[in-house]
Design a protein around this motif. Structure first.
Motif: not given
Ligand SMILES: Nc1ncnc2c1ncn2[C@@H]1O[C@H](COP(=O)(O)OP(=O)(O)OP(=O)(O)O)[C@@H](O)[C@H]1O
Length: 577
Positions: A105, A342, A349, A368-369, A372, A374, A384, A527
């Motif tokens: 990044d 992050y 998060v 939900s999407t 957090g 992933s 991380y 999901q």
């Molecule tokens: N590299 C990053 N830098 C900053 N914020 C991030 C980064 N990656 C993810 N986020 C933020 O962290 C939060 C969690 O993201 P994450 O990808 O873990 O969600 P998720 O539950 O896996 O979503 P999805 O189901 O859409 O994959 C989100 O609000 C996202 O915007």
């Protein structure tokens, strides 16, 4: 930049050889005007042809010697610069391989590519020039001044004025051109970024008919670079004629003043001609030094950008004294009070995450999407580091073991399936190069990939294009799952890895996984409720917090968020089961 000097270490032999030969070359060049003066003063004036021929032959030999030295210097310089460039490229590549998402990044992928290619090539070009000129120019310049003054001190003022004019030209150029060099490198970064985005997103661009907009974006980046490059090159191109003008004016003044000395019998014609050559050599030396002064900052910009990558502290490192995992490793995973924000992100998060994924069980994570899910797996992979709490694997904080030994224990299937160019076989055996055909076939079978591999004419040897673009999304996902299964790891992390599969394949795959990965611990992000409803434990995430934990039936009773997800996806019949 100083750190880059160590990359010269392996080439000191070549550099020393080049320096010795440069001394020889400069001395040869400085000796020639003396001989020419002798030919004119002694040979031509007295009509002594033998003397002219003899001295001419010596001059020819000296010229040949100087040329041979120059060729060898060129060879040594090229070898050194090409070698240093290769070492730097591999150094930068190794470093970038260690980078975490945070460093990517920070630099941006496009800039990292420019630094590994363009910047290093820039440095290579300048290094050749530096080796050729950095010693040669001063020797030629100082030697020329000594020789010129010893042959006629009364005309020294001509050289003095010429040198002052040259300094003036170089200083002006320096002020005008130097700031542009840094700009050029960042404009190349920008061009790379736009080109990359366009090539990667070509299908989206076509679907949205935004070719014109993207074309204009590329044109702007391209034009900005062109204009800055043109400015720099015009300024540099102007330097040559100005220098030539100064040189020619000096020649005219020397002939003018020298002719008066000759007619007053204070100087021989040969001496005047030799003086003229010394003056040229001094000016040439000055020209070379100016080139160096101008090229050096350009190389310095490139070197700084390379050094910045090489010196970048990785945000995630191995512990100084890593602890190995126990011999009888148990793949139990525990998140203890884990919080995470992050790098650069203002808000956390993940908040206070607590759960245990017991050995041999499947723990599913739903939410939900953006809730957090992933991120949770990324923390377990140590892409991380947690910002609060700890993650334990077999009772050991994952920050106390090496990243390698941690990742050896994990079969990871990312959300975005990435395949590498090669064959299906090379992709499946990516995590275990020694895997037998039987192992590959078994993994493919669990991943429900056997059928489509068999349907291909060349089976396991079918070609996979760059990025796996010649197989469908679902096929890519299945190959990605099979690749992880070949590792036969005690822990598997599935990051929404069934999303591109149809319900039937999803069901078959899960059933096969359950049968075949008996003692492995599975963390499964999904999901679809149907994908996870049979998991021994389901964790419900909402806005980075755990809002429910239990089995499908328990959560249907106790967790509002889970109920909402389940009711929106499952039929009455499925819910009643
Ligand atoms: N590299 C990053 N830098 C900053 N914020 C991030 C980064 N990656 C993810 N986020 C933020 O962290 C939060 C969690 O993201 P994450 O990808 O873990 O969600 P998720 O539950 O896996 O979503 P999805 O189901 O859409 O994959 C989100 O609000 C996202 O915007």
């Amino acid at each position: 930049m100083v750190n880059l000097v160590k990359y010269l270490r392996s080439y000191y032999g070549f550099i020393l050889g080049a320096v010795a030969l440069l001394f020889l070359q400069a001395n040869c060049d400085l000796a020639l005007p003396d001989y020419m003066s002798d030919i004119v003063n002694t040979g031509v004036m007295t009509g002594n042809t033998n003397y002219i021929l003899k001295t001419g032959a010596i001059m020819l030999l000296i010229t040949l010697l100087g040329t041979a030295a120059s060729v060898m210097v060129g060879y040594f310089a090229a070898r050194t610069a090409a070698g240093v460039a290769r070492d730097l490229r591999s150094g930068v590549f190794k470093k970038v391989e260690q980078f975490t998402h945070a460093e990517f990044d920070h630099f941006s992928t496009a800039s990292l590519i420019t630094r590994t290619t363009n910047d290093i090539t820039q440095l290579q070009t300048v290094l050749v020039m530096m080796i050729r000129l950095v010693f040669y120019a001063p020797i030629l310049g100082v030697g020329g001044v000594i020789k010129a003054i010893s042959s006629s001190s009364s005309m020294s003022w001509i050289i003095g004025i010429a040198v002052l004019c040259l300094i003036g030209v170089v200083v002006i150029l320096f002020i005008v051109v130097i700031p542009k060099f840094k700009l050029i490198q960042s404009l190349i970064d920008r061009l790379n970024l736009v080109a990359r985005e366009n090539i990667e997103g070509m299908l989206v661009i076509r679907a949205f008919n935004t070719q014109k907009f993207e074309g204009a974006r590329f044109d702007k980046a391209n034009r900005d670079l062109l204009e800055t490059n043109l400015f720099v090159n015009r300024a540099m191109a102007l330097m040559m004629p100005v220098m030539m003008l100064i040189m020619n004016l000096v020649t005219v003044i020397i002939v003018w003043v020298g002719a008066k000395h000759v007619s007053a019998l204070q100087m021989g014609i040969g001496d005047m001609m030799a003086y003229m050559q010394y003056a040229m050599q001094i000016i040439m030396a000055f020209l070379m030094m100016s080139m160096m002064f101008i090229m050096f900052p350009r190389a310095a910009v490139a070197a700084d950008r390379i050094a910045e990558v090489l010196e970048k502290e990785e945000s995630i490192t191995d512990p100084e004294e890593p602890v190995p995992f126990r011999e009888d490793f148990q793949p139990t995973i525990e998140f203890r009070n884990v919080g995470f924000a992050y790098p650069g992100g203002e808000d956390a998060v993940l908040h206070n995450i607590n759960f245990v994924a017991p050995t041999g069980q499947t723990t599913a994570i739903i939410g939900s999407t953006g809730s957090g899910k992933s991120t949770l797996l990324n923390l377990l992979m140590r892409f991380y580091d947690v910002t609060a709490g700890e993650i334990l694997v077999d009772g050991q904080d994952i920050r106390t073991v090496t990243r390698r030994s941690l990742r050896e224990k994990i079969g990871y299937i990312p959300q975005k399936s990435t395949l590498f160019s090669g064959s299906i076989r090379s992709n499946l055996s990516y995590g275990d190069k020694k895997a037998t055909q039987e192992t590959l076939a078994k993994a493919a079978e669990i991943a429900q990939a056997t059928e489509f591999i068999a349907a291909k004419e060349e089976g396991y040897d079918s070609v996979i294009a760059q990025g796996g673009t010649n197989v469908s999304g679902g096929q890519r996902q299945r190959l990605s799952i099979a690749r992880a299964l070949v590792k036969n790891a005690p822990i598997y992390l599935f990051d929404d890895s069934f999303s591109a599969l149809d319900l039937k394949t999803d069901q078959n795959l899960r059933a096969a996984l359950q049968r075949e990965t008996g003692t492995s611990t599975i963390l499964l992000v999904a999901q679809r409720v149907s994908t996870i409803m049979n998991a021994e434990q389901i964790i419900v995430l909402d806005n980075g917090r755990i809002v429910g934990k239990g089995t499908h039936n328990e959560l249907l009773q106790t967790c509002e968020v889970y109920q909402e997800i389940a009711y929106s996806q499952l039929s009455e019949e499925e819910l009643a089961r």
